[in-house]
Design an enzyme around this catalytic site. Structure first.
Site, PDB file in Angstrom:
ATOM      1  N   CYS A  28      20.840 135.942 101.434  1.00  0.00           N
ATOM      2  CA  CYS A  28      20.369 136.889 100.411  1.00  0.00           C
ATOM      3  C   CYS A  28      21.247 138.126 100.242  1.00  0.00           C
ATOM      4  CB  CYS A  28      18.952 137.324 100.750  1.00  0.00           C
ATOM      5  SG  CYS A  28      17.798 135.958 100.740  1.00  0.00           S
TER       6      CYS A  28
HETATM    7  N1  LIG Z   1      16.271 131.805 103.385  1.00  0.00           N
HETATM    8  C1  LIG Z   1      15.658 132.939 103.157  1.00  0.00           C
HETATM    9  O1  LIG Z   1      15.310 133.647 104.072  1.00  0.00           O
HETATM   10  C2  LIG Z   1      15.362 133.405 101.728  1.00  0.00           C
HETATM   11  C3  LIG Z   1      14.548 134.546 101.567  1.00  0.00           C
HETATM   12  C4  LIG Z   1      14.221 134.969 100.295  1.00  0.00           C
HETATM   13  C5  LIG Z   1      14.709 134.272  99.184  1.00  0.00           C
HETATM   14  N2  LIG Z   1      15.497 133.175  99.356  1.00  0.00           N
HETATM   15  C6  LIG Z   1      15.941 132.474  98.155  1.00  0.00           C
HETATM   16  O2  LIG Z   1      15.225 131.258  98.038  1.00  0.00           O
HETATM   17  C7  LIG Z   1      16.047 130.236  97.464  1.00  0.00           C
HETATM   18  C8  LIG Z   1      16.129 129.036  98.390  1.00  0.00           C
HETATM   19  O3  LIG Z   1      16.722 129.428  99.614  1.00  0.00           O
HETATM   20  P1  LIG Z   1      16.576 128.601 100.960  1.00  0.00           P
HETATM   21  O4  LIG Z   1      17.023 129.513 102.052  1.00  0.00           O
HETATM   22  O5  LIG Z   1      15.220 127.987 101.075  1.00  0.00           O
HETATM   23  O6  LIG Z   1      17.663 127.450 100.718  1.00  0.00           O
HETATM   24  P2  LIG Z   1      17.826 126.079 101.543  1.00  0.00           P
HETATM   25  O7  LIG Z   1      19.236 125.661 101.340  1.00  0.00           O
HETATM   26  O8  LIG Z   1      17.275 126.239 102.924  1.00  0.00           O
HETATM   27  O9  LIG Z   1      16.869 125.070 100.783  1.00  0.00           O
HETATM   28  C9  LIG Z   1      17.091 124.617  99.487  1.00  0.00           C
HETATM   29  C10 LIG Z   1      16.651 123.162  99.408  1.00  0.00           C
HETATM   30  O10 LIG Z   1      16.748 122.747  98.055  1.00  0.00           O
HETATM   31  C11 LIG Z   1      17.217 121.420  98.023  1.00  0.00           C
HETATM   32  N3  LIG Z   1      17.765 121.187  96.678  1.00  0.00           N
HETATM   33  C12 LIG Z   1      18.938 121.606  96.151  1.00  0.00           C
HETATM   34  N4  LIG Z   1      19.028 121.227  94.865  1.00  0.00           N
HETATM   35  C13 LIG Z   1      17.891 120.569  94.564  1.00  0.00           C
HETATM   36  C14 LIG Z   1      17.378 119.952  93.396  1.00  0.00           C
HETATM   37  N5  LIG Z   1      18.068 119.959  92.259  1.00  0.00           N
HETATM   38  N6  LIG Z   1      16.174 119.357  93.467  1.00  0.00           N
HETATM   39  C15 LIG Z   1      15.476 119.361  94.606  1.00  0.00           C
HETATM   40  N7  LIG Z   1      15.885 119.931  95.757  1.00  0.00           N
HETATM   41  C16 LIG Z   1      17.082 120.537  95.719  1.00  0.00           C
HETATM   42  C17 LIG Z   1      18.219 121.349  99.155  1.00  0.00           C
HETATM   43  O11 LIG Z   1      18.418 120.018  99.590  1.00  0.00           O
HETATM   44  C18 LIG Z   1      17.518 122.202 100.223  1.00  0.00           C
HETATM   45  O12 LIG Z   1      16.680 121.431 101.053  1.00  0.00           O
HETATM   46  C19 LIG Z   1      17.393 130.903  97.196  1.00  0.00           C
HETATM   47  O13 LIG Z   1      17.414 131.391  95.893  1.00  0.00           O
HETATM   48  C20 LIG Z   1      17.395 132.078  98.164  1.00  0.00           C
HETATM   49  O14 LIG Z   1      18.200 133.136  97.710  1.00  0.00           O
HETATM   50  C21 LIG Z   1      15.822 132.724 100.612  1.00  0.00           C
END
Ligand SMILES: NC(=O)c1ccc[n+]([C@@H]2O[C@H](COP(=O)([O-])OP(=O)(O)OC[C@H]3O[C@@H](n4cnc5c(N)ncnc54)[C@H](O)[C@@H]3O)[C@@H](O)[C@H]2O)c1
Length: 438
Positions: free
Chosen positions: A272
């Site tokens: 982030c």
């Molecule tokens: N990790 C954190 O602590 C956090 C905190 C706040 C916000 N976010 C935001 O949340 C969002 C997701 O982050 P995350 O950390 O969970 O990412 P991540 O990489 O852990 O998970 C994303 C998942 O989406 C899947 N994916 C990708 N493209 C896809 C599609 N077209 N259809 C279905 N599945 C798909 C991937 O295989 C993966 O499992 C981002 O925008 C991030 O900025 C993350």
């Protein structure tokens, strides 16, 4: 349509779909199941789906027992079959939003998800984007693709943005107790999204538009990014002045108002803080404005690994050793303490910089047994054991991530030199002369 959906949500009869079962999506699934909803999880990655359906977790802080519990009573199912996107009443999207190589927003995951939903969109569905992004994404990127279905937003289907505020490893707040900001495309969409999140989240905070909700998340992360840059800059200055920045912050934090403590470190990490503010900088250009605080913070934070390596080199130099050929052990590969996530971790940059200068580098991280390939780095390293014998072999031990399981007195006792970027050794009493804060 809206009345039907609201009635289903009120009776807790709505099926919830979560797209993207990562660090954000999986805890969200857990909370909706706890709230009594039926959930279908969608992910592109068949290995993740298979692991979940076998009752196992791939995220350290979500135990496999929780996944098993989720599967009980057929309340949860994970699938790679996107044809089933027409089944859920509410679809919550938690896919990645990284930066491209040119440090511009990479919307390919969000667009791909909208394209998967669009041909299956049916009347009465609510679509909510949760991925962190610049203000305008829901309206300008999601809506045109979904409108390709021929259905009308606000009447046939509903659209909202609700930023994820997940903080992995945090013990005092959980997905359920962190208030959830929700912005709807229109009144009906806001009503639907608010009712949906009330199933799983204790406090829902409605705002007037998708843009306000998108901007809220970016403000939160920009605030952190800039404040971390401020203390990083002061760290460099105070270091030269012979003042300990951590002592100063601890003293300032005794003020009961008007000061929130942020801490310096080896650089910015995680999915982030190093990324999201640049989504806003990119969007600001469309309006002919520059986000100078963000650019400056980026510049200061990006320089931190170089500062740390320079301090390490100086310390070796004092001991008559060049960095080239010296053995260095990096402690902590995760981007922050007690998590198994190394996306954008400054440790990656530190290892690269040290190797470029000829150091022989190993790492230890109890949460990361081997380094996965990331978009920028492919280190192909494995965590080495942390024993007294091994610690003695290194010219320097560099604490990059302050995991709580580390015994810092043991580390200092057996290391020749400790470079501490997190003030992790503050309670160490013996051998303080071997410690250099950086
Ligand atoms: N990790 C954190 O602590 C956090 C905190 C706040 C916000 N976010 C935001 O949340 C969002 C997701 O982050 P995350 O950390 O969970 O990412 P991540 O990489 O852990 O998970 C994303 C998942 O989406 C899947 N994916 C990708 N493209 C896809 C599609 N077209 N259809 C279905 N599945 C798909 C991937 O295989 C993966 O499992 C981002 O925008 C991030 O900025 C993350």
């Amino acid at each position: 349509m809206i009345d039907q959906l609201l009635s289903k949500l009120k009776r807790n009869k709505a099926v919830v779909g979560v797209v993207g079962l990562g660090y954000v999506g999986l805890p969200l699934v857990r909370e909706f199941i706890r709230g009594g909803a039926k959930v279908i999880g969608f992910d592109l990655d068949p290995a993740k789906v298979k692991t979940l359906m076998a009752g196992r977790s791939y995220i350290e802080h979500i135990p496999s027992a929780t996944v098993k519990q989720m599967l009980r009573g057929r309340r949860f199912e994970a699938t790679t079959d996107f044809k089933r996107l027409s089944r859920p009443d509410c679809i919550l999207i938690c896919v990645p939003t990284p930066l491209t190589h040119m440090r511009e927003p990479d919307m390919t995951y969000v667009e791909a998800t909208a394209r998967q939903i669009s041909p299956r969109l049916r009347k009465g569905q609510l679509i909510v984007l949760e991925s962190t992004t610049y203000p305008g994404t829901t309206r300008e990127v999601m809506l045109p693709i979904l409108a390709g279905s021929g259905l009308k937003v606000g009447r046939d289907f509903f659209l909202a943005f609700s930023p994820e505020r997940e903080d992995p490893g945090r013990k005092d707040y959980s997905t359920r107790t962190i208030p959830k900001v929700v912005g709807g495309y229109d009144r009906n969409s806001l009503k639907a999204a608010t009712a949906c999140y009330r199933i799983a989240i204790d406090t829902v905070v409605p705002v007037s538009s998708c843009e306000a909700a998108e901007a809220c998340k970016i403000l939160e992360n920009t605030y952190r990014c800039i404040n971390i840059a401020l203390v990083n800059e002061l760290k460099v200055l105070f270091d030269r002045m012979g003042i300990d920045v951590w002592e100063v912050i601890a003293a300032a934090a005794t003020k009961p108002f008007g000061f929130t403590a942020f801490y310096p470190g080896p650089g910015l990490g995680g999915h982030c803080i190093p990324i999201d503010p640049f989504y806003l900088s990119w969007k600001a250009r469309e309006y002919g404005l520059a986000t100078r605080f963000i650019e400056l913070a980026g510049e200061v934070n990006l320089a931190m690994p170089h500062f740390v390596v320079a301090k390490l080199m100086d310390a070796l130099n004092q001991r008559g050793k060049p960095l080239k050929g010296s053995r260095v052990l990096v402690l902590g590969m995760a981007y922050k303490k007690d998590v198994d996530d190394m996306r954008e971790s400054p440790s990656l940059e530190l290892v690269e910089l040290l190797k470029q200068r000829g150091a022989r580098v190993d790492y230890n991280d109890p949460h990361i047994p081997k380094t996965p390939r990331t978009r920028e780095h492919d280190l192909r390293m494995r965590s080495v054991p942390l024993t007294a014998g091994r610690l003695k072999r290194y010219e320097a031990v560099l604490i990059s991530t302050d995991h709580t399981t580390y015994d810092y007195q043991f580390i200092v006792d057996h290391a020749k030199l400790v470079i501490d970027t997190r003030n992790a050794t503050k309670k160490v009493t013996r051998g303080r002369k071997k410690i250099l804060k950086a």
